[in-house]
Design a protein around this motif. Structure first.
Motif, PDB file in Angstrom:
ATOM      1  N   CYS A   1       0.824  -1.215   0.000  1.00 55.49           N
ATOM      2  CA  CYS A   1       0.000   0.000   0.000  1.00 55.49           C
ATOM      3  C   CYS A   1       0.856   1.262   0.000  1.00 55.49           C
ATOM      4  O   CYS A   1       0.578   2.202  -0.743  1.00 55.49           O
ATOM      5  CB  CYS A   1      -0.943   0.004   1.201  1.00 55.49           C
ATOM      6  N   TYR A   2       1.899   1.290   0.824  1.00 58.08           N
ATOM      7  CA  TYR A   2       2.784   2.452   0.860  1.00 58.08           C
ATOM      8  C   TYR A   2       3.463   2.637  -0.495  1.00 58.08           C
ATOM      9  O   TYR A   2       3.608   3.757  -0.969  1.00 58.08           O
ATOM     10  CB  TYR A   2       3.842   2.307   1.955  1.00 58.08           C
TER      11      TYR A   2
ATOM     12  N   LYS B   1      -1.663   3.959  -1.714  1.00 56.16           N
ATOM     13  CA  LYS B   1      -3.082   3.675  -1.489  1.00 56.16           C
ATOM     14  C   LYS B   1      -3.279   3.234  -0.046  1.00 56.16           C
ATOM     15  O   LYS B   1      -2.355   2.777   0.607  1.00 56.16           O
ATOM     16  CB  LYS B   1      -3.567   2.542  -2.405  1.00 56.16           C
ATOM     17  N   SER B   2      -4.515   3.359   0.424  1.00 54.50           N
ATOM     18  CA  SER B   2      -4.821   2.880   1.771  1.00 54.50           C
ATOM     19  C   SER B   2      -5.082   1.371   1.730  1.00 54.50           C
ATOM     20  O   SER B   2      -5.357   0.799   0.664  1.00 54.50           O
ATOM     21  CB  SER B   2      -6.047   3.605   2.327  1.00 54.50           C
TER      22      SER B   2
END
Length: 72
Positions: free
Chosen positions: A49-50, A54-55
């Motif tokens: 995600c990082y 994105k979350s």
């Protein structure tokens, strides 16, 4: 568990190999995650995600029906 890893990866213009190198896994691991054949650890989910900006809930989720049917 379902995921949008491939979509998110393409949106930030990364190949499977580039994403793998960025988070310290093999390209094969990324491929298996994208196909839904490997459920990554929470730590690996967060690293992905990082890397794609994105979350967690934008990239990974589990359908409510699947969750109810799993052994807890």
């Amino acid at each position: 568990m379902r995921n949008n890893v491939k979509i998110a990866r393409i949106q930030v213009d990364l190949t499977q190999q580039q994403l793998a190198e960025k988070i310290g896994v093999t390209r094969q691991t990324i491929s298996l995650i994208e196909k839904g054949k490997y459920n990554p650890t929470l730590k690996l989910c967060l690293e992905i995600c990082y890397a794609v900006h994105k979350s967690l809930d934008e990239v990974f989720w589990i359908e409510e029906e699947e969750f109810k049917n799993e052994d807890h």
